[in-house]
Design a protein around this motif. Structure first.
Motif, PDB file in Angstrom:
ATOM      1  N   UNK A  20      -9.515  -1.390  -2.419  1.00  0.00           N
ATOM      2  CA  UNK A  20      -8.632  -0.600  -1.548  1.00  0.00           C
ATOM      3  C   UNK A  20      -9.423   0.428  -0.724  1.00  0.00           C
ATOM      4  N   UNK A  21      -8.975   0.652   0.497  1.00  0.00           N
ATOM      5  CA  UNK A  21      -9.660   1.593   1.402  1.00  0.00           C
ATOM      6  C   UNK A  21      -9.254   3.039   1.195  1.00  0.00           C
ATOM      7  N   UNK A  22      -8.197   3.270   0.444  1.00  0.00           N
ATOM      8  CA  UNK A  22      -7.719   4.650   0.283  1.00  0.00           C
ATOM      9  C   UNK A  22      -8.166   5.286  -1.029  1.00  0.00           C
ATOM     10  N   UNK A  23      -9.077   4.657  -1.743  1.00  0.00           N
ATOM     11  CA  UNK A  23      -9.595   5.211  -2.994  1.00  0.00           C
ATOM     12  C   UNK A  23     -10.859   6.008  -2.697  1.00  0.00           C
ATOM     13  N   UNK A  24     -10.876   7.261  -3.089  1.00  0.00           N
ATOM     14  CA  UNK A  24     -12.046   8.116  -2.893  1.00  0.00           C
ATOM     15  C   UNK A  24     -12.960   7.986  -4.115  1.00  0.00           C
ATOM     16  N   UNK A  66     -17.004   9.622   0.724  1.00  0.00           N
ATOM     17  CA  UNK A  66     -17.994   8.767   1.369  1.00  0.00           C
ATOM     18  C   UNK A  66     -17.694   8.579   2.865  1.00  0.00           C
ATOM     19  N   UNK A  67     -16.443   8.325   3.272  1.00  0.00           N
ATOM     20  CA  UNK A  67     -16.181   8.247   4.716  1.00  0.00           C
ATOM     21  C   UNK A  67     -16.460   9.568   5.449  1.00  0.00           C
ATOM     22  N   UNK A 103     -10.951   5.983   8.331  1.00  0.00           N
ATOM     23  CA  UNK A 103     -11.082   5.762   6.890  1.00  0.00           C
ATOM     24  C   UNK A 103     -10.834   7.066   6.126  1.00  0.00           C
ATOM     25  N   UNK A 104     -11.377   8.161   6.633  1.00  0.00           N
ATOM     26  CA  UNK A 104     -11.180   9.460   5.989  1.00  0.00           C
ATOM     27  C   UNK A 104      -9.708   9.857   6.025  1.00  0.00           C
ATOM     28  N   UNK A 105      -9.040   9.612   7.151  1.00  0.00           N
ATOM     29  CA  UNK A 105      -7.614   9.927   7.254  1.00  0.00           C
ATOM     30  C   UNK A 105      -6.790   9.088   6.278  1.00  0.00           C
ATOM     31  N   UNK A 106      -7.191   7.836   6.069  1.00  0.00           N
ATOM     32  CA  UNK A 106      -6.507   6.998   5.078  1.00  0.00           C
ATOM     33  C   UNK A 106      -6.577   7.615   3.693  1.00  0.00           C
ATOM     34  N   UNK A 107      -7.730   8.209   3.367  1.00  0.00           N
ATOM     35  CA  UNK A 107      -7.913   8.807   2.051  1.00  0.00           C
ATOM     36  C   UNK A 107      -7.179  10.141   1.896  1.00  0.00           C
ATOM     37  N   UNK A 108      -7.130  10.943   2.952  1.00  0.00           N
ATOM     38  CA  UNK A 108      -6.709  12.330   2.813  1.00  0.00           C
ATOM     39  C   UNK A 108      -5.344  12.676   3.395  1.00  0.00           C
ATOM     40  N   UNK A 109      -4.817  11.879   4.316  1.00  0.00           N
ATOM     41  CA  UNK A 109      -3.542  12.216   4.962  1.00  0.00           C
ATOM     42  C   UNK A 109      -2.470  11.263   4.442  1.00  0.00           C
ATOM     43  N   UNK A 110      -1.452  11.797   3.763  1.00  0.00           N
ATOM     44  CA  UNK A 110      -0.427  10.940   3.156  1.00  0.00           C
ATOM     45  C   UNK A 110       0.282  10.013   4.151  1.00  0.00           C
ATOM     46  N   UNK A 111       0.464  10.420   5.373  1.00  0.00           N
ATOM     47  CA  UNK A 111       1.138   9.582   6.361  1.00  0.00           C
ATOM     48  C   UNK A 111       0.395   8.310   6.692  1.00  0.00           C
ATOM     49  N   UNK A 112      -0.908   8.320   6.496  1.00  0.00           N
ATOM     50  CA  UNK A 112      -1.711   7.132   6.770  1.00  0.00           C
ATOM     51  C   UNK A 112      -1.678   6.137   5.606  1.00  0.00           C
ATOM     52  N   UNK A 113      -1.126   6.532   4.469  1.00  0.00           N
ATOM     53  CA  UNK A 113      -1.130   5.685   3.273  1.00  0.00           C
ATOM     54  C   UNK A 113      -0.330   4.400   3.466  1.00  0.00           C
TER      55      UNK A 113
END
Length: 138
Positions: free
Chosen positions: A102-106, A116-117, A82-92
């Motif tokens: 959405x899971x990529x909103x911080x 939060x993740x 979940x944290x990688x979805x938020x912070x790493x562009x390749x996981x977007x």
């Protein structure tokens, strides 16, 4: 009930689980942040740890580690993803939350990296470490 080193680490793990549980409830019930699907999976892993570790710490039952350790590790892996979805562009491009929140909103972004993740991941790592140390303490 005597408090040995193993029981002490169970108490530490339980304390982390309770703080994480209360923190997640604070964000959703007081701050009104809507949890996404991955947040719910992390909660499914964390909330039982609060209860099980509390009972184990109170009774000094260190053998519970073999049952709760996998839950903590799985919860940590979900948090990391979940944290990688938020912070790493390749996981977007990966969209586990295709509908709803959405899971990529911080919802929070303290110091540019604490979300939060990330908080959940920190809690799962601490619980895992305390359980492993407690299991190996005599």
């Amino acid at each position: 009930m005597s408090l040995n080193r193993s029981s002490l680490f169970l108490y530490f793990a339980w304390l982390v689980a309770v703080i994480a549980t209360l923190g997640s409830l604070y964000f959703s019930e007081i701050r009104l942040f809507q949890p996404c699907v991955l947040c719910w999976y992390q909660r499914i892993a964390m909330y039982p740890l609060s209860l099980i570790l509390g009972i184990a710490a109170f009774t000094g039952e260190i053998k519970i580690t073999k049952y709760v350790l996998p839950i903590s590790i799985i919860g940590g892996l979900i948090s990391l993803y979940h944290y990688l979805l938020e912070k790493v562009p390749g996981f977007a491009t990966i969209k586990p939350c295709s509908q709803g929140i959405p899971c990529d909103v911080a919802w929070i972004n303290w110091f540019g990296f604490i979300t939060i993740p990330f908080l959940a991941l920190t809690a799962f790592v601490l619980i895992t470490v305390f359980l492993l140390i407690g299991r190996n303490s005599k």
